[in-house]
Design a protein around this motif. Structure first.
Motif, PDB file in Angstrom:
ATOM      1  N   TRP A   3       0.802  -1.215   0.000  1.00 36.79           N
ATOM      2  CA  TRP A   3       0.000   0.000   0.000  1.00 36.79           C
ATOM      3  C   TRP A   3       0.841   1.274   0.000  1.00 36.79           C
ATOM      4  N   ALA A   4       1.923   1.310   0.751  1.00 34.62           N
ATOM      5  CA  ALA A   4       2.760   2.513   0.762  1.00 34.62           C
ATOM      6  C   ALA A   4       3.398   2.755  -0.603  1.00 34.62           C
ATOM      7  N   ALA A   5       3.870   1.667  -1.240  1.00 30.19           N
ATOM      8  CA  ALA A   5       4.463   1.796  -2.575  1.00 30.19           C
ATOM      9  C   ALA A   5       3.410   2.227  -3.591  1.00 30.19           C
ATOM     10  N   ALA A   6       2.193   1.685  -3.450  1.00 27.19           N
ATOM     11  CA  ALA A   6       1.117   2.059  -4.369  1.00 27.19           C
ATOM     12  C   ALA A   6       0.787   3.542  -4.230  1.00 27.19           C
ATOM     13  N   PHE A   7       0.743   4.021  -2.969  1.00 22.90           N
ATOM     14  CA  PHE A   7       0.462   5.438  -2.746  1.00 22.90           C
ATOM     15  C   PHE A   7       1.494   6.313  -3.453  1.00 22.90           C
ATOM     16  N   GLU A   8       2.773   5.984  -3.283  1.00 26.33           N
ATOM     17  CA  GLU A   8       3.832   6.773  -3.908  1.00 26.33           C
ATOM     18  C   GLU A   8       3.779   6.666  -5.431  1.00 26.33           C
ATOM     19  N   GLY A   9       3.458   5.473  -5.929  1.00 24.57           N
ATOM     20  CA  GLY A   9       3.355   5.297  -7.381  1.00 24.57           C
ATOM     21  C   GLY A   9       2.274   6.164  -7.989  1.00 24.57           C
TER      22      GLY A   9
END
Length: 531
Positions: A3-9
């Motif tokens: 989820w954190a990586a998705a947010f940044e993406g």
């Protein structure tokens, strides 16, 4: 999804190009699940405006609901209510028959639950469930089922409510429900199970929540609460070291930024520290819990008892019991009330507390409460010099604790059994029960309880006269024998000199002693200071 990586993406993609509304909705979900609450609200607002610009008011309703629901969960009631009102106005203005209308029934039903209108809450959740079926919406179906179960619990129809909880948890396990709603349901069901003292279900679903969180990399909103719940389960089942590690991690996750559950984490830390005999540290943790809205009176009362300040313990537990606003809160406080009343020789009040707990347990159908009620009833019967009657209740409690895999509670019950065996002349069983309990307590790390075993958890019976000297009186008598004044004894035991004077007077009567020197001589003659 991470989820954190998705947010940044999504954030990087939004800088490079304009995201469509479907991507914005996924970004809002990733923001919420990775702990970016303000960003999640802003993104749901963007989704709302985008749907309105593209003449899709039905989908705008859902976005407004999630913007409002997230704010309400964080305690921002005015802003959250504004978004819910905006969604309702869209439904009215456009005369919409949409799944969003079903979602808007959820906050209304929750308000009914809060004000005690349980039948109305159940009906509203049932109506939401009907909308979910019409539009085949798994998230709304799960929220409606959860709410119906909560309403049924409040109405006393626990078996029906538990079946709904099991059903909704099954839908989560089947992957039908979104991560946002899955987390909401997990936490709510575990809270309900704990309030119902259904420790078996609480354990099962807490372990399931732990696995679910582990499969959601970067997840923030539910992981901290999950850790607190897991710590509570581990504590009950005797894994105190793991429980301590888990609650310390929970404190870190919930403290920055402060989460509504952070007070619960501080209180749970206090419980573990108190059980391990680290009383000053426990008191500090309870104070932190109070700072974040978690009432600490019950824990502090037990700290005062462990410190020997029984008058302060009695005052604190009196206030806690008087302020209990519901049977669940009262049931959590009554075992401590009984223990403290017995420590202060107020057997009548202890009996009243034990009877109250028995009445609650009888209507709850919860093995945990049945065990606690039987244990307290047995402790009172021991204090009333009715050891045979006590043995029946204590043996039942011990079997229940064993079935629930609750070693600390089982060990404390064994100590009470030992206290019942002594006046019956069964000193061998008393010794075996005490030794077994001390071994378990030492393994758990309950150092203070282990050291008190055989001394402070039951009356010490005179070997020649049959007069009973209470544990507190024995503490006082030891110090009288050492030549301390009433003031010195009071300072050592954290009680007033007047209370010491009352204890000394009672000791004189029980031993038939004319003065302090005679009481000391009789105490040594009758071996009241073993070891």
């Amino acid at each position: 999804m991470e989820w954190a990586a998705a947010f940044e993406g999504f954030r990087r993609a939004d800088t490079a190009t304009s995201l469509d509304v479907h991507d914005l909705e996924q970004w809002a979900t990733a923001a919420y699940l990775s702990g970016h609450d303000d960003a999640a609200t802003e993104l749901w607002a963007r989704c709302y405006r985008s749907h309105l610009d593209q003449h899709r008011p039905d989908q705008a309703v859902e976005c407004a609901f999630w913007a409002g629901f997230g704010l309400v969960q964080r305690g921002e009631m005015a802003q959250g209510g504004g978004w819910i009102a905006r969604a309702n106005r869209l439904v009215e203005v456009h005369d919409l028959a949409c799944v969003g209308g079903g979602y808007l029934l959820v906050p209304l039903a929750l308000m009914s639950l809060d004000r005690g209108a349980f039948d109305d809450a159940h009906d509203r959740f049932e109506e939401a469930g009907t909308v979910a079926e019409r539009f085949n919406d798994a998230d709304l179906r799960a929220l409606a089922m959860l709410g119906r179960g909560q309403a049924l619990f409040c109405l006393g129809r626990r078996d029906e409510g538990a079946r709904l909880f099991d059903e909704v948890m099954g839908s989560i396990g089947g992957g039908e429900v979104s991560p946002v709603v899955s987390g909401i349901v997990y936490c709510a069901v575990i809270d309900e199970c704990q309030d119902a003292f259904d420790v078996r279900r609480a354990r099962e679903w807490t372990m399931a929540l732990s696995r679910w969180c582990a499969d959601q990399p970067g997840l923030v909103p539910y992981r901290g609460q999950c850790m607190v719940h897991r710590s509570q389960v581990l504590q009950l089942h005797g894994a105190w070291g793991e429980a301590m590690d888990e609650v310390k991690r929970a404190e870190q996750r919930l403290s920055d930024p402060p989460h509504p559950a952070v007070g619960m984490a501080h209180y749970q830390l206090g419980e573990l520290l108190r059980l391990r005999g680290e009383l000053e540290e426990a008191e500090a943790a309870y104070r932190e819990a109070q700072r974040f809205g978690r009432p600490p009176e019950l824990g502090l009362a037990l700290v005062r008892l462990a410190q020997g300040d029984i008058d302060a313990a009695a005052a604190a537990i009196d206030a806690a019991v008087a302020g209990a606003g519901d049977p669940v809160t009262l049931a959590r406080q009554l075992p401590a009330f009984v223990e403290i009343m017995l420590a202060t020789d107020r057997v009548d009040r202890a009996r009243s507390g034990a009877e109250q707990l028995a009445a609650i347990a009888q209507g709850a159908d919860a093995p945990f409460l049945a065990a606690a009620a039987a244990m307290d009833a047995g402790a009172v019967l021991v204090a009333e010099d009715r050891p045979r009657a006590a043995m029946e209740r204590l043996r039942f409690a011990w079997r229940q604790w064993r079935e629930l895999e609750a070693p600390y509670e089982a060990a404390r019950t064994q100590l009470l059994v030992a206290g019942a065996c002594r006046p019956l002349g069964d000193h061998e069983t008393a010794r075996l029960e005490t030794e077994s309990a001390r071994t378990v307590l030492a393994q758990l790390g309950a150092v203070e309880a282990r050291d008190r075993a055989g001394h402070e958890l039951g009356p010490v019976t005179s070997t020649r006269s049959g007069s009973d000297v209470t544990p507190r009186e024995l503490q006082v008598l030891r110090r009288v024998a050492g030549g301390r004044t009433n003031r010195e004894i009071g300072d050592e035991l954290f009680i007033s000199a007047r209370t010491v004077e009352r204890h000394v007077s009672n000791i004189m009567v029980k031993l038939g002693a004319a003065n302090r020197a005679a009481a000391t001589a009789i105490a040594y003659e009758r071996n009241l200071f073993p070891g």
